[in-house]
Design a protein around this motif. Structure first.
Motif, PDB file in Angstrom:
ATOM      1  N   MET A 174      25.142  54.181 100.301  1.00 20.52           N
ATOM      2  CA  MET A 174      24.327  55.312 100.675  1.00 20.52           C
ATOM      3  C   MET A 174      25.013  56.592 100.189  1.00 20.52           C
ATOM      4  O   MET A 174      26.232  56.732 100.262  1.00 20.52           O
ATOM      5  N   LEU A 175      24.208  57.508  99.720  1.00 23.62           N
ATOM      6  CA  LEU A 175      24.680  58.831  99.331  1.00 23.62           C
ATOM      7  C   LEU A 175      24.093  59.854 100.288  1.00 23.62           C
ATOM      8  O   LEU A 175      22.956  59.704 100.751  1.00 23.62           O
ATOM      9  N   ILE A 176      24.849  60.892 100.575  1.00 29.79           N
ATOM     10  CA  ILE A 176      24.382  61.974 101.441  1.00 29.79           C
ATOM     11  C   ILE A 176      24.492  63.281 100.664  1.00 29.79           C
ATOM     12  O   ILE A 176      25.529  63.560 100.048  1.00 29.79           O
ATOM     13  N   THR A 177      23.410  64.054 100.701  1.00 27.46           N
ATOM     14  CA  THR A 177      23.379  65.342 100.015  1.00 27.46           C
ATOM     15  C   THR A 177      23.371  66.467 101.036  1.00 27.46           C
ATOM     16  O   THR A 177      22.530  66.496 101.941  1.00 27.46           O
ATOM     17  N   PHE A 178      24.315  67.382 100.890  1.00 28.81           N
ATOM     18  CA  PHE A 178      24.404  68.588 101.711  1.00 28.81           C
ATOM     19  C   PHE A 178      23.731  69.718 100.933  1.00 28.81           C
ATOM     20  O   PHE A 178      23.957  69.859  99.732  1.00 28.81           O
ATOM     21  N   SER A 179      22.935  70.523 101.634  1.00 28.59           N
ATOM     22  CA  SER A 179      22.272  71.632 100.956  1.00 28.59           C
ATOM     23  C   SER A 179      22.306  72.882 101.817  1.00 28.59           C
ATOM     24  O   SER A 179      22.328  72.819 103.048  1.00 28.59           O
ATOM     25  N   CYS A 180      22.317  73.992 101.114  1.00 28.65           N
ATOM     26  CA  CYS A 180      22.345  75.318 101.732  1.00 28.65           C
ATOM     27  C   CYS A 180      21.814  76.287 100.691  1.00 28.65           C
ATOM     28  O   CYS A 180      22.186  76.187  99.516  1.00 28.65           O
ATOM     29  N   PRO A 181      20.957  77.232 101.074  1.00 26.89           N
ATOM     30  CA  PRO A 181      20.429  78.181 100.098  1.00 26.89           C
ATOM     31  C   PRO A 181      21.506  79.049  99.425  1.00 26.89           C
ATOM     32  O   PRO A 181      21.276  79.594  98.347  1.00 26.89           O
ATOM     33  N   ALA A 182      22.682  79.133 100.020  1.00 24.33           N
ATOM     34  CA  ALA A 182      23.746  79.986  99.486  1.00 24.33           C
ATOM     35  C   ALA A 182      24.691  79.256  98.543  1.00 24.33           C
ATOM     36  O   ALA A 182      25.641  79.855  98.037  1.00 24.33           O
ATOM     37  N   TYR A 183      24.444  77.950  98.272  1.00 25.52           N
ATOM     38  CA  TYR A 183      25.389  77.164  97.466  1.00 25.52           C
ATOM     39  C   TYR A 183      24.650  76.002  96.824  1.00 25.52           C
ATOM     40  O   TYR A 183      23.592  75.591  97.292  1.00 25.52           O
ATOM     41  N   ALA A 184      25.214  75.468  95.766  1.00 24.25           N
ATOM     42  CA  ALA A 184      24.630  74.308  95.100  1.00 24.25           C
ATOM     43  C   ALA A 184      24.702  73.082  96.006  1.00 24.25           C
ATOM     44  O   ALA A 184      25.603  72.960  96.833  1.00 24.25           O
ATOM     45  N   ASP A 185      23.750  72.168  95.843  1.00 27.06           N
ATOM     46  CA  ASP A 185      23.762  70.922  96.617  1.00 27.06           C
ATOM     47  C   ASP A 185      24.999  70.101  96.276  1.00 27.06           C
ATOM     48  O   ASP A 185      25.466  70.104  95.138  1.00 27.06           O
ATOM     49  N   ILE A 186      25.493  69.375  97.266  1.00 29.67           N
ATOM     50  CA  ILE A 186      26.661  68.510  97.098  1.00 29.67           C
ATOM     51  C   ILE A 186      26.268  67.116  97.564  1.00 29.67           C
ATOM     52  O   ILE A 186      25.755  66.948  98.673  1.00 29.67           O
ATOM     53  N   THR A 187      26.525  66.117  96.728  1.00 30.44           N
ATOM     54  CA  THR A 187      26.243  64.729  97.078  1.00 30.44           C
ATOM     55  C   THR A 187      27.555  63.970  97.136  1.00 30.44           C
ATOM     56  O   THR A 187      28.399  64.102  96.250  1.00 30.44           O
ATOM     57  N   MET A 188      27.718  63.184  98.189  1.00 35.37           N
ATOM     58  CA  MET A 188      28.935  62.373  98.330  1.00 35.37           C
ATOM     59  C   MET A 188      28.602  61.028  98.951  1.00 35.37           C
ATOM     60  O   MET A 188      27.516  60.838  99.488  1.00 35.37           O
ATOM     61  N   PHE A 189      29.550  60.097  98.848  1.00 29.97           N
ATOM     62  CA  PHE A 189      29.371  58.784  99.435  1.00 29.97           C
ATOM     63  C   PHE A 189      29.201  58.905 100.939  1.00 29.97           C
ATOM     64  O   PHE A 189      29.855  59.729 101.590  1.00 29.97           O
ATOM     65  N   GLY A 190      28.325  58.071 101.504  1.00 29.84           N
ATOM     66  CA  GLY A 190      27.982  58.152 102.911  1.00 29.84           C
ATOM     67  C   GLY A 190      29.145  58.001 103.861  1.00 29.84           C
ATOM     68  O   GLY A 190      29.250  58.753 104.835  1.00 29.84           O
ATOM     69  N   ASP A 191      30.057  57.054 103.603  1.00 33.30           N
ATOM     70  CA  ASP A 191      31.173  56.851 104.530  1.00 33.30           C
ATOM     71  C   ASP A 191      32.072  58.078 104.600  1.00 33.30           C
ATOM     72  O   ASP A 191      32.509  58.481 105.669  1.00 33.30           O
ATOM     73  N   VAL A 192      32.311  58.698 103.460  1.00 31.10           N
ATOM     74  CA  VAL A 192      33.144  59.907 103.428  1.00 31.10           C
ATOM     75  C   VAL A 192      32.405  61.064 104.098  1.00 31.10           C
ATOM     76  O   VAL A 192      32.978  61.802 104.913  1.00 31.10           O
ATOM     77  N   ALA A 193      31.122  61.221 103.787  1.00 33.46           N
ATOM     78  CA  ALA A 193      30.332  62.318 104.355  1.00 33.46           C
ATOM     79  C   ALA A 193      30.261  62.213 105.877  1.00 33.46           C
ATOM     80  O   ALA A 193      30.432  63.215 106.582  1.00 33.46           O
ATOM     81  N   ILE A 194      30.044  61.013 106.386  1.00 31.53           N
ATOM     82  CA  ILE A 194      29.962  60.843 107.838  1.00 31.53           C
ATOM     83  C   ILE A 194      31.310  61.130 108.491  1.00 31.53           C
ATOM     84  O   ILE A 194      31.374  61.769 109.550  1.00 31.53           O
ATOM     85  N   ARG A 195      32.380  60.716 107.856  1.00 30.00           N
ATOM     86  CA  ARG A 195      33.710  61.032 108.410  1.00 30.00           C
ATOM     87  C   ARG A 195      33.917  62.544 108.453  1.00 30.00           C
ATOM     88  O   ARG A 195      34.422  63.085 109.449  1.00 30.00           O
ATOM     89  N   LEU A 196      33.509  63.255 107.399  1.00 31.09           N
ATOM     90  CA  LEU A 196      33.661  64.709 107.377  1.00 31.09           C
ATOM     91  C   LEU A 196      32.764  65.366 108.423  1.00 31.09           C
ATOM     92  O   LEU A 196      33.175  66.335 109.074  1.00 31.09           O
ATOM     93  N   LEU A 197      31.553  64.852 108.595  1.00 38.02           N
ATOM     94  CA  LEU A 197      30.664  65.387 109.631  1.00 38.02           C
ATOM     95  C   LEU A 197      31.297  65.260 111.014  1.00 38.02           C
ATOM     96  O   LEU A 197      31.253  66.193 111.816  1.00 38.02           O
ATOM     97  N   LYS A 198      31.895  64.111 111.275  1.00 42.64           N
ATOM     98  CA  LYS A 198      32.547  63.911 112.572  1.00 42.64           C
ATOM     99  C   LYS A 198      33.753  64.829 112.729  1.00 42.64           C
ATOM    100  O   LYS A 198      34.031  65.318 113.824  1.00 42.64           O
ATOM    101  N   MET A 199      34.459  65.091 111.645  1.00 42.17           N
ATOM    102  CA  MET A 199      35.585  66.036 111.692  1.00 42.17           C
ATOM    103  C   MET A 199      35.090  67.448 112.011  1.00 42.17           C
ATOM    104  O   MET A 199      35.821  68.243 112.599  1.00 42.17           O
ATOM    105  N   MET A 200      33.854  67.752 111.625  1.00 44.54           N
ATOM    106  CA  MET A 200      33.260  69.061 111.898  1.00 44.54           C
ATOM    107  C   MET A 200      32.799  69.171 113.343  1.00 44.54           C
ATOM    108  O   MET A 200      32.363  70.231 113.777  1.00 44.54           O
ATOM    109  N   GLY A 201      32.847  68.050 114.080  1.00 49.29           N
ATOM    110  CA  GLY A 201      32.397  68.062 115.464  1.00 49.29           C
ATOM    111  C   GLY A 201      30.948  67.635 115.612  1.00 49.29           C
ATOM    112  O   GLY A 201      30.355  67.770 116.683  1.00 49.29           O
TER     113      GLY A 201
END
Length: 103
Positions: free
Chosen positions: A1-28
């Protein structure tokens, strides 16, 4: 699975799901996909992510083994988190929401 982060102020970022979910949890965050952070919550999430990545040091991202003779070196969590940290900085500066979804 890939997860894409988006924000109108920055280019979209796509990363592997396991890494993205770990980072999301680190963000609280719960790690739920799809979801979003409101602009007011971005600075605190950025601070938590930076602190957690700093504490993790140069450990490899989840699912990556240490390097053997014939393999490429493992990419550290710090390097994998760098684009998301930049996106969050841009979102905080522009006071914009951040969204993510699976592809």
């Amino acid at each position: 699975m890939l997860i894409t982060f988006s924000c109108p102020a920055y280019a979209d970022i796509t990363m592997f799901g396991d890494v993205a979910i770990r980072l999301l949890k680190m963000m609280g965050h719960s790690g739920k996909v799809p979801s979003a952070l409101l602009a007011d919550d971005v600075p605190a999430a950025l601070e938590r992510l930076q602190a957690a990545v700093e504490a993790a040091g140069e450990e490899p991202a989840p699912g990556e083994s240490t390097r053997t003779e014939d393999e490429e070196p493992a990419v550290s969590l710090r390097h994998r988190a760098a684009p998301l940290i930049e996106l969050l900085r841009a979102a905080a500066k522009a006071e914009r929401n951040v969204m993510w979804d699976s592809n």
